[in-house]
Enzyme design. Structure first.
Site, PDB file in Angstrom:
ATOM      1  N   CYS A  87       0.566  -1.684  -0.325  1.00 41.66           N
ATOM      2  CA  CYS A  87       0.133  -0.280  -0.179  1.00 41.66           C
ATOM      3  C   CYS A  87       0.521   1.135   0.002  1.00 41.66           C
ATOM      4  CB  CYS A  87      -1.072  -0.127   1.562  1.00 41.66           C
ATOM      5  SG  CYS A  87      -1.734  -1.641   1.395  1.00 41.66           S
ATOM      6  N   HIS A 336      -8.989   4.528  -1.138  1.00 38.40           N
ATOM      7  CA  HIS A 336      -8.122   3.448  -0.688  1.00 38.40           C
ATOM      8  C   HIS A 336      -7.548   2.831  -1.858  1.00 38.40           C
ATOM      9  CE1 HIS A 336      -4.264   2.480   0.487  1.00 38.40           C
ATOM     10  NE2 HIS A 336      -4.974   1.252   1.533  1.00 38.40           N
TER      11      HIS A 336
END
Lengths: 388, 135
Positions: A87, A336
């Site tokens: 991420c 996200h």
């Protein structure tokens, strides 16, 4: 080392974007950033692309070249490199571009971050995200990615009396901020009761403690500070950049409630910028789960370890608090798209420092910090930006 | 998730028998075994000794998984914990033979040899450790 500035920013809408492909998203964000910067294709020395798992999400690897191609640069043969750090892929790409300019190799670099996560079903997305954890020694035994952060939360509650209400307040705050961000996946308020009563995912975390599955792309144009006069883009300077790593598994860490990679990356960035945490006017931090925002504000030195929950309760991190955190809505509300997140954080900080954040503008914002985490804390990147 | 037999087979000593190793330079214990000790690095090269862990430890944090991976869907809700072993290493494993509301941080647990998951209805069955409360 040369100074580096952000001179262009671009963002797609974040959300479930059924009608847009990986290529379209990346081209949209990239062209917005390039037009904003005033650079032409022939000015671009290199591209860096952050994507966590294009291979599993859309069945396509080799996306460095694909992004350059989709952006219309195939005939210019611009070197384009894909960078991966779960991420944190987006901010790793940004940092590689930053280092290439700081070192003197390049003058103008385009950074893209992209993830197209909704072309697979929910369980495939969950399984792909779990590849950021240790496959052999965590995931094999049945722990999910939310489960890892849930174990951080459980230990934080045990040691520091942090409550589920503290966690819920992070979600409520970030959803409130998201109402002011037209690019956010969710632009609606939630109540503390909604957050507390949401479906359990991995106790103590419920659905409203978790960031969503999102499609989206973000891009920025970086330029050597001594060349910003050549282009029309409104510059914001990168004055500190730090990166650190730690054990891949959560259980391997020195301390379950501290992301040492955040601590180290933060210190590296503060040192380079000659700043301390109290000098920061606003921060975008990696709230993949509500507990992650609480740990982040502690690990970055904004509050003492264990006081993150209280800081949220005391409204320090709200948009009119002394340290606004995640004015964009954060990962929770803005969404996200994992590879895009680190770049999107830089877009938000740049908007704020340029005074272009509309309803969510922080008055007189001069210095902003972006904090991006990979996995449960095995990779962290912190960048500090200053308005010019 | 692992679907290949060699990938599972090569970890059998660790997963079935909790074989870790110990740094001959500083005596720190690792599980799973490491090629070198992160504290001693080159000093530990060639001095990492295999040891079998006791499988006894205590829960330092845990979660109840409600949304599980496909292989574990039938088990939800199920507890997973990080356990600090007597010899020092921390590991992640499921907790079994314990009511969910009786779980707590600090609880003493010991390892059990159990089925972890299987590769569909005809593929390999993967075994390994889970932990249960000490009586």
């Amino acid at each position: 080392m040369r100074d580096v500035a952000v001179i262009g920013i671009g963002l797609t809408k974040f959300g479930e974007l059924w009608d847009q492909s990986f290529r379209q998203l990346t081209a949209e964000a990239g062209s917005k950033a390039i037009l904003d910067s005033g650079v032409g294709g022939k000015d671009i020395d290199a591209m860096y692309v952050g994507s966590m798992s294009s291979g599993r999400f859309v069945g396509q690897e080799h996306v460095g070249a694909l992004v350059a191609d989709a952006s219309g640069f195939s005939h210019l043969h611009i070197p384009s490199t894909r960078v991966e750090g779960a991420c944190a892929s987006g901010s790793l790409a940004l940092r590689e571009g930053y280092l290439s300019i700081a070192s003197g190799v390049n003058d103008v670099v385009v950074i893209g971050g992209i993830e197209k996560m909704n072309d697979v079903g929910g369980s495939a997305a969950t399984e792909t995200l779990a590849t950021a954890a240790d496959q052999e020694w965590e995931a094999f035994f049945g722990v999910t990615f939310p489960g890892l952060y849930a174990m951080i939360a459980k230990r934080h509650m045990h040691e520091f009396k942090t409550t589920r209400e503290d966690l819920a307040r992070v979600a409520v705050k970030n959803h409130h901020n998201g109402t002011m961000n037209p690019f956010a996946q969710y632009q609606k308020e939630i109540s503390i009761d909604t957050a507390l009563n949401a479906t359990p995912v991995a106790e103590p975390l419920g659905l409203m403690d978790c960031s969503p599955v999102t499609d989206g792309a973000a891009a920025v144009v970086l330029c050597a500070a001594d060349r910003i006069g050549d282009f029309s883009g409104k510059p914001v300077k990168i004055i500190g950049s730090g990166q650190a790593s730690d054990t891949l598994s959560l259980h391997g860490r020195r301390d379950i409630t501290t992301l040492d990679a955040s601590v180290h990356a933060g210190k590296m960035a503060y040192k380079q910028a000659h700043l301390k945490p109290s000098d920061i006017n606003l921060a975008e931090v990696h709230d993949c789960f509500t507990i992650a925002e609480i740990c982040a504000i502690e690990d970055l030195g904004f509050v003492k370890k264990g006081e993150g929950g209280k800081a949220v309760e005391n409204k320090i991190t709200t948009i009119d608090g002394s340290l606004p955190v995640n004015t964009s809505g954060g990962l929770k509300s803005k969404g996200h798209p994992v590879g895009a997140t680190g770049v999107a954080q830089i877009v938000e900080i740049t908007k704020q420092l340029r005074g272009e954040a509309d309803k969510r503008q922080i008055k007189d914002a001069r210095i902003g910090l972006a904090h991006n985490v990979g996995g449960s804390g095995a990779t962290c990147v912190v960048n500090i930006l200053e308005g010019m | 998730m692992p679907k290949d037999v060699p990938r599972f087979w090569r970890e059998i000593q660790q997963r079935y028998n909790m074989k870790g190793n110990k740094c001959g330079s500083c005596d720190r214990v690792y599980f799973p075994p490491r090629e070198s000790c992160p504290y001693c690095r080159r000093e530990s090269m060639g001095k990492m000794e295999k040891i079998k862990l006791s499988g006894k430890g205590e829960i330092i944090t845990y979660t109840i998984i409600h949304v599980g991976p496909e292989e574990f869907e039938e088990q939800v809700p199920y507890p997973v914990a990080i356990i600090q072993l007597e010899e020092g290493p921390k590991i992640t494993a499921q907790i079994v033979d314990c009511k969910i509301d009786e779980l707590k941080i600090g609880m003493k647990v010991e390892s059990e040899f159990r089925k972890i998951q299987q590769d569909g209805s005809t593929g390999a069955i993967y075994y390994g450790y889970k932990f249960k409360p000490v009586e």
